[in-house]
Design an enzyme around this catalytic site. Sequence first.
Site, PDB file in Angstrom:
ATOM      1  N   ASP A  23       0.883  -1.173   0.000  1.00 30.86           N
ATOM      2  CA  ASP A  23       0.000   0.000   0.000  1.00 30.86           C
ATOM      3  C   ASP A  23       0.916   1.218   0.000  1.00 30.86           C
ATOM      4  OD1 ASP A  23      -1.726   2.082   0.504  1.00 30.86           O
ATOM      5  OD2 ASP A  23      -2.481   1.323   2.411  1.00 30.86           O
ATOM      6  N   LYS A  87       2.894  11.158  -3.651  1.00 25.62           N
ATOM      7  CA  LYS A  87       1.839  10.451  -4.391  1.00 25.62           C
ATOM      8  C   LYS A  87       0.898  11.438  -5.090  1.00 25.62           C
ATOM      9  CE  LYS A  87      -1.835   7.045  -3.433  1.00 25.62           C
ATOM     10  NZ  LYS A  87      -2.322   6.108  -2.403  1.00 25.62           N
ATOM     11  N   GLU A 187      -7.233   0.468  -4.670  1.00 29.73           N
ATOM     12  CA  GLU A 187      -7.276   0.374  -3.206  1.00 29.73           C
ATOM     13  C   GLU A 187      -8.622  -0.163  -2.685  1.00 29.73           C
ATOM     14  OE1 GLU A 187      -6.068   4.315  -2.137  1.00 29.73           O
ATOM     15  OE2 GLU A 187      -4.015   3.962  -2.828  1.00 29.73           O
ATOM     16  N   ASP A 211     -12.814   5.766   2.503  1.00 30.79           N
ATOM     17  CA  ASP A 211     -11.373   5.794   2.806  1.00 30.79           C
ATOM     18  C   ASP A 211     -10.945   7.198   3.253  1.00 30.79           C
ATOM     19  OD1 ASP A 211      -8.612   5.754   2.807  1.00 30.79           O
ATOM     20  OD2 ASP A 211      -8.411   4.699   0.899  1.00 30.79           O
TER      21      ASP A 211
END
Length: 617
Positions: A23, A87, A187, A211
């Site tokens: 992850d 990211k 994800e 999330d």
Amino acid sequence: MSKISINIATGSLQKEEIIVGIDLGTTNSLVAFIHPETKKPVALKEHNSSSLVPSVVHFDEQKNIEVGEEAKKYLLSDPANTIFSAKRLMGKSYNDIKKNASFFSYKIIDDNTESLVKVQVGDKFYSPVELSSFILKELKHRAEHIVKTPINKAVITVPAYFNDAQRQATRDAGKLAGLDVLRIVNEPTAASLAYGIGLNKEEEKTIAVYDLGGGTFDISILKINNGIFEVLSTNGDTYLGGDDIDNMIVRYWIQQSGINEKQLTDKEFVQAIRLKAEEAKITLSSSDEFNGRLNELTLSIIRSEFENLIKPLIDKTLACCSNAIRDAELKTKDIDAIVMVGGSTRVPFIKQSVSRFFGRPVNDAVDPHEVVALGAAIQADVLAGNNKELLLLDITPLSLGIETMGGLMDVLIARNSKIPNKASRQYTTQKDGQSGMRITVYQGERDLVKDNRKLGEFNLSGIPAMPAGLPKVDVLFLINADGILLVKAKELRSGIEQTIEIKPQYGLSDTDVEKMLLDSVTHAQDDIAIRALIEAKTEGEQLLEATEKFIQKNANHLTQKETMETAATMQSLQLALTMNDKDLIHKKIEELNEISRPYAERIMDEAIAVAVKGKMV
């Protein structure tokens, strides 16, 4: 025509080989694998330490690199050389992120173009791919240290809304870290797998994955049918997360305790009070009040005040949930399960709010920090051929792409993608008035087409004469269920198009494929360095050409000093292009941009002023 059935990792995997799930997060990253004895997914950690590795990279004066907790210490003391949230930059151009540029405390190069962003640290320039590879390398080393086995293969997760460029950037980062990336998994799909949702082939479900991470929020609505996950819709806020919850507590304390302005300019104090806020948030998940001290200050907050503070943030996330459900053309009653992801979802008030919104209990039994990595490990186990329950569709054994400027391979369909599949991307011309474009199709994992295998080519001719960069050529790759690859190129303004069909198997044995994969990992470092150099040279040449055109057109609007300085800097860039040093080229590009930006903006403003007066149509 027979269907291609190719062993997933081409050639049988030795059983002692471990494929990990990773992850790669905005705030934290972690690695998980299937435990050889329990056959259950576990997040890797040493002794009592956390499984989480902060996604932070620090460069010291000697350019030594630290990653994780060690790097995090420098966020306040050395912000210019400490990179966080890389990211957010993956696969992005400066134009994509300039609205939020102030969020980053390090230098992101503003070259006002569509080229991918670069981060400047001292006199070196790093791409988000390189920065992410440092985090992945640290995760790889950490995992190897714990399991005492070399780790070369991984499944890496990305947000469901990541586009093709962002997914390819993640794959490249893995390759640069010495990992063969078998699959990029969404994800929310990974989180669902960790709860066993979608493992039963008979199951048909519609689920929501909520999330809330450290810095980002997203909601995905997935449809699961026959073990296939389809993303129906995604929504979210890439600048909303647990950090905002901490900041709300800090602001509350500032009002309550009468903290003065002077204290708020002290970086160490700001960091200390933020850490206290994080501690309060965690305490309030299991207690009704928090009482703490910071120097002579008493800092306290009760749970009901905390919940009032964060309600507006949670309402924002629920508005995103409404949008996602609407986009999926569903109602809340159509959602069969809700999966909670991200450390911030541990807050009881958040769980209650989400549960109330959907009208059913949420799935929160698995550690929300680890759930995505655990799901990635389950997917990795499937790819290793250990989990016979999950259906694996035929896949592409090697990446497919086309040649772009400088002899580079631009991947459209990555290896291990399911068949059937399609992907498209837009390209443009390099020269003014260019009437044709050669589309050359390659197969392979290397960054330069000369190291890959050519499958076919065709010319798209008849493009109307336009300035460079104006034509829009859409290149579509389509693989059907029989593994036949169809490549179509279409110029969108004029509608002209051309197609080529390439038969399956592409004439390679398993041994050939294995060798090509091995070469791609062995040469990853060199390949990406060459790619970076070619891209820098291409960018430099395009900037020189554009600047020359601009000066010719606007010579009488420039002062003599501006003309002389520009000419000298252009000469300096021209010289840098003859040397094989990408950092020097980027430095000279940046210098030319710095000199030309003020007068380019001034000339543009003058032109607008004239147009507004009605002298120009």
